[in-house]
Structure formats: C-alpha cells, structure tokens
Scaffold this motif. Sequence first.
Motif, PDB file in Angstrom:
ATOM      1  N   PHE A   8       0.828  -1.204   0.000  1.00 26.84           N
ATOM      2  CA  PHE A   8       0.000   0.000   0.000  1.00 26.84           C
ATOM      3  C   PHE A   8       0.863   1.254   0.000  1.00 26.84           C
ATOM      4  O   PHE A   8       1.836   1.346   0.757  1.00 26.84           O
ATOM      5  N   THR A  13      -3.733   6.980  -0.031  1.00 27.95           N
ATOM      6  CA  THR A  13      -4.185   5.590  -0.042  1.00 27.95           C
ATOM      7  C   THR A  13      -4.484   5.156   1.387  1.00 27.95           C
ATOM      8  O   THR A  13      -5.611   4.797   1.713  1.00 27.95           O
ATOM      9  N   LEU A  14      -3.477   5.207   2.246  1.00 32.10           N
ATOM     10  CA  LEU A  14      -3.685   4.882   3.657  1.00 32.10           C
ATOM     11  C   LEU A  14      -4.042   6.112   4.482  1.00 32.10           C
ATOM     12  O   LEU A  14      -4.626   5.993   5.545  1.00 32.10           O
ATOM     13  N   ILE A  22      -3.660   8.388   9.115  1.00 37.48           N
ATOM     14  CA  ILE A  22      -4.208   7.162   8.554  1.00 37.48           C
ATOM     15  C   ILE A  22      -5.729   7.147   8.728  1.00 37.48           C
ATOM     16  O   ILE A  22      -6.254   7.584   9.751  1.00 37.48           O
ATOM     17  N   SER A  25     -10.502   3.173   8.888  1.00 41.47           N
ATOM     18  CA  SER A  25     -10.889   1.922   8.212  1.00 41.47           C
ATOM     19  C   SER A  25      -9.684   1.266   7.544  1.00 41.47           C
ATOM     20  O   SER A  25      -9.612   0.030   7.464  1.00 41.47           O
ATOM     21  N   ALA A  26      -8.731   2.060   7.087  1.00 42.35           N
ATOM     22  CA  ALA A  26      -7.508   1.505   6.501  1.00 42.35           C
ATOM     23  C   ALA A  26      -6.682   0.815   7.571  1.00 42.35           C
ATOM     24  O   ALA A  26      -6.160  -0.287   7.356  1.00 42.35           O
ATOM     25  N   GLN A  27      -6.561   1.439   8.749  1.00 46.84           N
ATOM     26  CA  GLN A  27      -5.825   0.824   9.862  1.00 46.84           C
ATOM     27  C   GLN A  27      -6.442  -0.512  10.242  1.00 46.84           C
ATOM     28  O   GLN A  27      -5.741  -1.501  10.429  1.00 46.84           O
ATOM     29  N   ALA A  29      -8.277  -2.489   8.350  1.00 40.34           N
ATOM     30  CA  ALA A  29      -8.042  -3.461   7.276  1.00 40.34           C
ATOM     31  C   ALA A  29      -6.622  -4.014   7.324  1.00 40.34           C
ATOM     32  O   ALA A  29      -6.413  -5.225   7.152  1.00 40.34           O
ATOM     33  N   LEU A  30      -5.632  -3.147   7.578  1.00 37.74           N
ATOM     34  CA  LEU A  30      -4.240  -3.606   7.674  1.00 37.74           C
ATOM     35  C   LEU A  30      -4.069  -4.629   8.788  1.00 37.74           C
ATOM     36  O   LEU A  30      -3.413  -5.656   8.611  1.00 37.74           O
TER      37      LEU A  30
END
Length: 90
Positions: A8, A13-14, A22, A25-27, A29-30
């Motif tokens: 990513f 993006t993040l 960040i 929701s990205a955190q 998902a990671l």
Amino acid sequence: MRKKYFFFDIDGTLTDNKTKQIVPSAQEALMKLQEAGHFVSIATGRAHYKARAFMDSIHLHNMVCCGGGALVVDDVLLYNHPLDLEKAKA
C-alpha cells in the motif's frame, strides 16, 4: 488459507489527504490482513528515514521505500541504496 502479499502507498491511499493521518478503516483493514497471516507492506517513494516513523506508528513491519531503493522486512532494514543525487539531478 493461501498467503497473499499486499503493498500500500501512504499518501492518499492509507492517509487522508487533508489530515495526513491514517484513515481508521484503513488501519483496521491492515490489522485484519496481518492477523489473517498475509504479508502486508508499505510501498512508497519516500526515503527510509522519512517513512519509518509512519510504518512503526501503524504497526506494520515491512516496507519497500525510496522508490524501491530500500527494503524493510520484519522491522529490519535489509537494503538502503537511494539514487545518487547528482545523477538524479542530471
């Protein structure tokens, strides 16, 4: 389960372009990808010293940075050969 490899970018993006933080929701998902046993990494053009703190802050352990000139795997900097500044300017 078959292990997959995810890479990513950071900016836009993040992270949110306005806050530079960040996206929650990205955190999430990671973390879910890592917990599932997948290889999760940042892929950025930023220099290692400019990207390492971000990688650590979001609890990732792998990164391709410096436009491919540096590699971190399992929190260990394995390779760091940035472009030659004079050649890049030319």
